[in-house]
Design a protein around this motif. Sequence first.
Motif, PDB file in Angstrom:
ATOM      1  N   HIS A 151      44.265  47.331  40.978  1.00  0.00           N
ATOM      2  CA  HIS A 151      43.927  48.043  39.538  1.00  0.00           C
ATOM      3  C   HIS A 151      43.238  49.304  39.633  1.00  0.00           C
ATOM      4  CE1 HIS A 151      45.485  44.548  37.122  1.00  0.00           C
ATOM      5  NE2 HIS A 151      44.844  43.730  38.122  1.00  0.00           N
ATOM      6  N   TYR A 154      51.211  47.858  40.627  1.00  0.00           N
ATOM      7  CA  TYR A 154      50.649  46.515  40.311  1.00  0.00           C
ATOM      8  C   TYR A 154      50.469  46.374  38.783  1.00  0.00           C
ATOM      9  CZ  TYR A 154      48.275  42.338  40.723  1.00  0.00           C
ATOM     10  OH  TYR A 154      47.949  40.726  40.277  1.00  0.00           O
ATOM     11  N   LYS A 204      37.630  49.804  32.975  1.00  0.00           N
ATOM     12  CA  LYS A 204      36.908  48.455  33.533  1.00  0.00           C
ATOM     13  C   LYS A 204      35.738  47.961  32.471  1.00  0.00           C
ATOM     14  CE  LYS A 204      39.724  48.167  37.177  1.00  0.00           C
ATOM     15  NZ  LYS A 204      40.845  49.020  36.637  1.00  0.00           N
ATOM     16  N   LYS A 255      43.486  44.552  29.981  1.00  0.00           N
ATOM     17  CA  LYS A 255      42.406  45.387  29.769  1.00  0.00           C
ATOM     18  C   LYS A 255      42.165  46.213  28.312  1.00  0.00           C
ATOM     19  CE  LYS A 255      39.979  44.135  31.872  1.00  0.00           C
ATOM     20  NZ  LYS A 255      40.927  42.885  32.335  1.00  0.00           N
ATOM     21  N   TRP A 299      34.154  45.384  34.838  1.00  0.00           N
ATOM     22  CA  TRP A 299      34.200  45.205  36.174  1.00  0.00           C
ATOM     23  C   TRP A 299      35.267  44.377  36.614  1.00  0.00           C
ATOM     24  CZ3 TRP A 299      28.713  45.670  38.977  1.00  0.00           C
ATOM     25  CH2 TRP A 299      28.888  46.365  40.466  1.00  0.00           C
ATOM     26  N   ARG A 313      37.429  41.590  37.483  1.00  0.00           N
ATOM     27  CA  ARG A 313      38.075  40.354  36.373  1.00  0.00           C
ATOM     28  C   ARG A 313      37.426  40.605  35.101  1.00  0.00           C
ATOM     29  NH1 ARG A 313      41.102  37.231  39.691  1.00  0.00           N
ATOM     30  NH2 ARG A 313      40.692  37.922  41.881  1.00  0.00           N
ATOM     31  N   TYR A 325      38.256  35.176  32.522  1.00  0.00           N
ATOM     32  CA  TYR A 325      38.985  34.698  33.523  1.00  0.00           C
ATOM     33  C   TYR A 325      38.097  33.371  33.415  1.00  0.00           C
ATOM     34  CZ  TYR A 325      41.870  37.950  36.040  1.00  0.00           C
ATOM     35  OH  TYR A 325      42.716  38.880  36.423  1.00  0.00           O
TER      36      TYR A 325
HETATM   37  C1  F6R Z   1      39.414  44.482  35.541  1.00  0.00           C
HETATM   38  C2  F6R Z   1      40.595  44.409  36.369  1.00  0.00           C
HETATM   39  C3  F6R Z   1      40.619  43.739  37.627  1.00  0.00           C
HETATM   40  C4  F6R Z   1      41.555  42.428  37.786  1.00  0.00           C
HETATM   41  C5  F6R Z   1      41.572  41.804  39.273  1.00  0.00           C
HETATM   42  C6  F6R Z   1      42.224  40.641  39.334  1.00  0.00           C
HETATM   43  O1  F6R Z   1      39.634  45.192  34.573  1.00  0.00           O
HETATM   44  O2  F6R Z   1      41.498  44.864  35.929  1.00  0.00           O
HETATM   45  O3  F6R Z   1      39.356  43.617  38.156  1.00  0.00           O
HETATM   46  O4  F6R Z   1      40.862  41.559  36.722  1.00  0.00           O
HETATM   47  O5  F6R Z   1      41.860  42.900  40.168  1.00  0.00           O
HETATM   48  O6  F6R Z   1      43.569  40.996  39.029  1.00  0.00           O
HETATM   49  P1  F6R Z   1      44.780  39.866  39.265  1.00  0.00           P
HETATM   50  O7  F6R Z   1      44.401  38.569  38.188  1.00  0.00           O
HETATM   51  O8  F6R Z   1      45.886  40.893  38.329  1.00  0.00           O
HETATM   52  O9  F6R Z   1      45.076  39.599  40.735  1.00  0.00           O
END
Ligand code: F6R
Length: 370
Positions: A18, A90, A132, A236, A268, A270, A352
């Motif tokens: 991300h 991604y 973020k 997001k 930030w 997740r 989450y």
């Molecule tokens: C926060 C963001 C990232 C993801 C993290 C997990 O805005 O986009 O911090 O939440 O990288 O991502 P996944 O669940 O896609 O592996």
Amino acid sequence: MKATVSLIKADVGGYPGHSSVHPALLETARKKLENAKKQKLLIDFHVLAAGDDLQLLMSHSKGENSSEIHSLAWDTFKAATEVAKELKLYGAGQDLLSDAFSGNIRGMGPGIAELEFTERKAEPLVAFMMDKTEPGAFNLPMYRIFADPFNTAGLVIDPSLHSGFRFEVWDIMEHRRVFMNAPEETYDMLALIGAKSRYVIKRVFPKEGQKLPSNEPVAVVSTEKLYQIAGEYVGKDDPVAIVRAQSGLPALGEVLEPFALPYLVSGWMRGSHNGPLMPVSFRDARCTRFDGPPRCVAAGFQLSNGRLIGPVDLFDDPAYDETRRKAQEIAEYMRRHGPFEPHRLPLEDMEYTTLPKVMEKLKSRFEKVE
Ligand code: F6R
Ligand code: MG
Ligand code: MG
């Protein structure tokens, strides 16, 4: 002449993870918008990036909520998604929530900030793009720009700003809004906007009798919350904003001044942590450490008959070095708290959570205490 400036953004695929936008997505978007400019749908445009978000800044004369402009943005994000899929970027297409586009991009996933106004003799404006974090992250700077005399000297010493501004505040949980006047209702307004995950400043207007028309907004923030659109967390809601400046409005330097403090925002890693908002140059708008820290870029323009003269990379300036240094220090301090609040967000604000599963597992082991 009335001009409309539309800033529409979406995360249609990150690279890697991300952290940033792949150049091929920027290129695809530029081609699409160049074509629309040739066909006179757009007066001008710039394709920008903030973290993993693809940003389409467009000027035109179609007004806010134009189905032609929204369709263009949607088609552009769709085209970029195809490229993202091919490159296996991604989360390709993550912010495009539906295939059934019906003319208005609101509620479809992308974030939108649009302003229609009468272009002045000289019209400076700033496009802010954050990654973020959430729309409420703009509450503090918008308040400080348009209502805080410790930030904006003009509120005290410029007769054309002295009467203050009118704020449109949205309750994004209940889908309702209220208009409030500063400075008269400052304390009431702060009671709302301090709760930034729920009450967000949507627009700011001049008051009656000021130099600028009171029905034309001078600032606007995107207030889309993806998880509410989809009914569950799907991506997001990194926000954007447009702010006009000078001659009866806060000066450019007053518009940028609140960002000298790396204030705390939620988002930030997740979308579930508090951390400092770091103002950065375009080239530093890549989210790395712990998927952050949350960042903000500022693109400055003069509008000339709808043409966007710019951008100037406004935070690419040693004057913000100390802010960035302090942001690192705060990031380090917050990180040391690991999974503990207030670094990690309270349960109700997390995007989450494993809590229901943990509770299910422990259900039979909980005992009553006196
Ligand atoms: C926060 C963001 C990232 C993801 C993290 C997990 O805005 O986009 O911090 O939440 O990288 O991502 P996944 O669940 O896609 O592996
Ligand atoms: Mg992403
Ligand atoms: Mg993002």
